[in-house]
Design a protein around this motif. Structure first.
Motif, PDB file in Angstrom:
ATOM      1  N   TYR A  84       0.791  -1.238   0.094  1.00  0.00           N
ATOM      2  CA  TYR A  84      -0.058   0.066   0.040  1.00  0.00           C
ATOM      3  C   TYR A  84       0.892   1.455   0.007  1.00  0.00           C
ATOM      4  CZ  TYR A  84      -3.533   3.518   1.408  1.00  0.00           C
ATOM      5  OH  TYR A  84      -4.266   4.572   1.320  1.00  0.00           O
ATOM      6  N   PRO A  85       1.776   1.409   1.007  1.00  0.00           N
ATOM      7  CA  PRO A  85       2.613   2.815   0.902  1.00  0.00           C
ATOM      8  C   PRO A  85       3.371   2.884  -0.132  1.00  0.00           C
ATOM      9  CG  PRO A  85       3.400   1.093   2.692  1.00  0.00           C
ATOM     10  CD  PRO A  85       2.184   0.606   2.176  1.00  0.00           C
ATOM     11  N   VAL A  86       3.979   1.692  -0.831  1.00  0.00           N
ATOM     12  CA  VAL A  86       4.747   2.050  -2.211  1.00  0.00           C
ATOM     13  C   VAL A  86       3.886   2.303  -3.343  1.00  0.00           C
ATOM     14  CG1 VAL A  86       6.296   0.429  -3.522  1.00  0.00           C
ATOM     15  CG2 VAL A  86       6.396   0.007  -1.304  1.00  0.00           C
ATOM     16  N   VAL A  87       2.742   1.962  -3.389  1.00  0.00           N
ATOM     17  CA  VAL A  87       1.950   2.107  -4.531  1.00  0.00           C
ATOM     18  C   VAL A  87       1.558   3.579  -4.536  1.00  0.00           C
ATOM     19  CG1 VAL A  87      -0.397   1.903  -5.337  1.00  0.00           C
ATOM     20  CG2 VAL A  87       0.948  -0.224  -4.629  1.00  0.00           C
ATOM     21  N   GLN A  88       1.231   4.102  -3.157  1.00  0.00           N
ATOM     22  CA  GLN A  88       0.987   5.476  -3.174  1.00  0.00           C
ATOM     23  C   GLN A  88       2.082   6.463  -3.246  1.00  0.00           C
ATOM     24  OE1 GLN A  88      -0.888   6.148   0.724  1.00  0.00           O
ATOM     25  NE2 GLN A  88      -2.747   6.503   0.011  1.00  0.00           N
ATOM     26  N   ALA A  89       3.161   6.171  -2.941  1.00  0.00           N
ATOM     27  CA  ALA A  89       4.475   6.832  -3.188  1.00  0.00           C
ATOM     28  C   ALA A  89       5.062   6.937  -4.707  1.00  0.00           C
ATOM     29  CB  ALA A  89       5.474   6.209  -2.399  1.00  0.00           C
ATOM     30  N   THR A  90       4.774   5.364  -5.422  1.00  0.00           N
ATOM     31  CA  THR A  90       5.378   5.541  -6.585  1.00  0.00           C
ATOM     32  C   THR A  90       4.347   5.764  -7.639  1.00  0.00           C
ATOM     33  OG1 THR A  90       6.375   3.490  -5.727  1.00  0.00           O
ATOM     34  CG2 THR A  90       6.457   3.790  -8.175  1.00  0.00           C
ATOM     35  N   LEU A  91       3.071   5.364  -7.691  1.00  0.00           N
ATOM     36  CA  LEU A  91       1.964   5.520  -8.591  1.00  0.00           C
ATOM     37  C   LEU A  91       1.034   6.506  -8.285  1.00  0.00           C
ATOM     38  CD1 LEU A  91       1.482   1.707  -9.838  1.00  0.00           C
ATOM     39  CD2 LEU A  91       3.054   3.369 -10.912  1.00  0.00           C
ATOM     40  N   ASP A  92       0.863   6.931  -7.046  1.00  0.00           N
ATOM     41  CA  ASP A  92       0.019   7.900  -6.525  1.00  0.00           C
ATOM     42  C   ASP A  92      -1.077   7.660  -6.839  1.00  0.00           C
ATOM     43  OD1 ASP A  92      -1.060  10.536  -5.473  1.00  0.00           O
ATOM     44  OD2 ASP A  92      -0.818  11.537  -7.394  1.00  0.00           O
ATOM     45  N   THR A  93      -1.676   6.288  -6.317  1.00  0.00           N
ATOM     46  CA  THR A  93      -2.850   5.750  -6.705  1.00  0.00           C
ATOM     47  C   THR A  93      -3.181   4.838  -5.521  1.00  0.00           C
ATOM     48  OG1 THR A  93      -4.367   4.662  -8.045  1.00  0.00           O
ATOM     49  CG2 THR A  93      -2.280   3.770  -8.070  1.00  0.00           C
ATOM     50  N   GLU A  94      -4.625   4.483  -5.483  1.00  0.00           N
ATOM     51  CA  GLU A  94      -5.200   3.537  -4.409  1.00  0.00           C
ATOM     52  C   GLU A  94      -4.711   2.268  -4.868  1.00  0.00           C
ATOM     53  OE1 GLU A  94      -6.245   4.681  -1.521  1.00  0.00           O
ATOM     54  OE2 GLU A  94      -5.747   6.733  -1.836  1.00  0.00           O
ATOM     55  N   LEU A  95      -4.733   1.358  -3.372  1.00  0.00           N
ATOM     56  CA  LEU A  95      -4.650  -0.185  -3.661  1.00  0.00           C
ATOM     57  C   LEU A  95      -5.961  -0.631  -3.454  1.00  0.00           C
ATOM     58  CD1 LEU A  95      -2.672  -2.660  -3.919  1.00  0.00           C
ATOM     59  CD2 LEU A  95      -2.513  -2.693  -1.564  1.00  0.00           C
ATOM     60  N   HIS A  96      -6.397  -1.593  -4.460  1.00  0.00           N
ATOM     61  CA  HIS A  96      -7.561  -2.263  -4.487  1.00  0.00           C
ATOM     62  C   HIS A  96      -7.390  -3.805  -3.880  1.00  0.00           C
ATOM     63  CE1 HIS A  96     -11.691  -3.066  -5.329  1.00  0.00           C
ATOM     64  NE2 HIS A  96     -11.425  -4.431  -5.533  1.00  0.00           N
ATOM     65  N   VAL A  97      -7.794  -4.264  -2.701  1.00  0.00           N
ATOM     66  CA  VAL A  97      -7.648  -5.211  -2.269  1.00  0.00           C
ATOM     67  C   VAL A  97      -8.982  -6.121  -2.407  1.00  0.00           C
ATOM     68  CG1 VAL A  97      -7.078  -6.699  -0.031  1.00  0.00           C
ATOM     69  CG2 VAL A  97      -6.188  -4.253  -0.263  1.00  0.00           C
TER      70      VAL A  97
END
Length: 362
Positions: free
Chosen positions: A329-342
């Motif tokens: 989750y934090p990597v996705v936000q920092a790298t892609l600036d998007t949310e993570l769908h679980v």
């Protein structure tokens, strides 16, 4: 490499020591009996010479003068060469197994054993017949003014014990390499086996004004940006952050890498799926083929994001053991600036477990 008859060879004294015990004795045998074959990289002033006899090959010279394909003719052989050749040998063959061997030289005569006439059984091990045979052979060698020598694996305890009893003493230790099939041949066969198996396919599907693409792996030939892709869905993506595996998962993965079997493939797949899920038989078969015919670093490299900006969505399974949501989750936000769908009830193989939900995300 070029096959040369022995009478056209250059002087071999600088390549193979004359009369030396150990593997170099093979060259003397090959010359005396004409039973072997000789190979060079070029006829005039060769930079590499290989002596081949039976299943054994002695390789000498400059490894930089050869390409991996030049060694293909020595597949399924025992190759004795200096450590400088090892990188070339590992590249040339799909399997390389180093073996340590010890050369013994006879320093003293063994006691002469006189076994009873006509006795071979029962209990031949206590009649010293092997030692009597060694004595007779050494007498013949000495009569021809040669020094008897004994070569065996360092792990061959009975052989080393017999050598010691017969008066041989250790002199030098060396390594030879038991090699398998040419790497190029295995790669071609493996590629065919994997592609003809029941593998997930890369596809582009058009629905209305949008398109969805299943991304090929980094090893897929012809991978390139496509103008058909206008929405990007990343499912359990590696390469966004550092991959860290728990010890148990690392052990299961390593076993699959080192010695792939259907049982080990199934064990790894169960670790990839959500708890309680069982892998399909054809998926187990395909995973086994991949481990046997592909070479992987075991971890994805850094992801390369396309220069063209498209809407992105990242999804992962709630039970993903390789990329847990809490870590992703934090990597996705920092790298892609998007949310993570679980996705609930899914592990690392979301596309395998819930293809419908992945299609809905697209």
């Amino acid at each position: 490499m070029i096959n040369l008859p022995s009478h056209r060879l250059p002087a071999l004294a600088g390549w193979f020591p004359t009369g030396a015990p150990g593997p170099s004795a093979l060259t003397g045998h090959a010359l005396a009996t004409q039973a072997g074959r000789w190979w060079v990289d070029r006829v005039v002033q060769p930079r590499v010479i290989a002596a081949e006899c039976g299943h054994h090959v002695l390789l000498r010279g400059d490894p930089q003068a050869l390409a991996p394909k030049d060694l293909a003719r020595f597949a399924d052989r025992h190759i004795e060469a200096s450590g400088r050749f090892l990188p070339l040998i590992r590249t040339a063959f799909d399997h390389v197994s180093p073996r340590q061997r010890m050369v013994h030289v006879r320093r003293s005569a063994a006691p002469v054993i006189r076994p009873p006439r006509g006795v071979t059984v029962p209990g031949p091990r206590i009649r010293y017949l092997a030692l009597d045979c060694v004595n007779a052979l050494c007498s013949d060698i000495a009569a021809r003014r040669h020094t008897p020598s004994w070569t065996c694996s360092t792990t061959n305890r009975p052989g080393r014990l017999l050598a010691w009893t017969a008066g041989f003493r250790p002199k030098i230790e060396y390594t030879h390499y038991v090699v398998g099939a040419p790497a190029a041949k295995r790669a071609a066969a493996g590629r065919a086996a994997i592609l003809t198996g029941r593998t997930p396919s890369t596809a582009v599907r058009r629905a209305g004004s949008t398109s969805a693409a299943g991304a090929p792996t980094s090893s897929t030939p012809g991978r390139c940006p496509s103008p058909l892709i206008d929405r990007l869905v990343l499912v359990s993506p590696g390469g966004l952050g550092r991959l860290r595996l728990a010890p148990g998962l690392l052990a299961v993965s390593a076993a699959w890498f080192i010695r792939p079997t259907p049982a080990r493939s199934a064990r790894l797949l169960r670790a990839m799926l959500a708890p309680g899920s069982r892998p399909r038989a054809d998926l187990v078969e395909w995973m086994t083929l991949v481990a046997r015919h592909c070479r992987s670093s075991g971890a994805p490299g850094t992801a390369e994001l396309p220069s063209r900006t498209v809407p992105r969505l990242v999804a992962t399974g709630a039970h993903d053991t390789f990329l847990p949501p809490r870590r992703l989750y934090p990597v996705v936000q920092a790298t892609l600036d998007t949310e993570l769908h679980v996705i609930p009830d899914a592990g690392h193989l979301v596309v395998e477990e819930h293809p419908g939900q992945v299609a809905a995300l697209v």
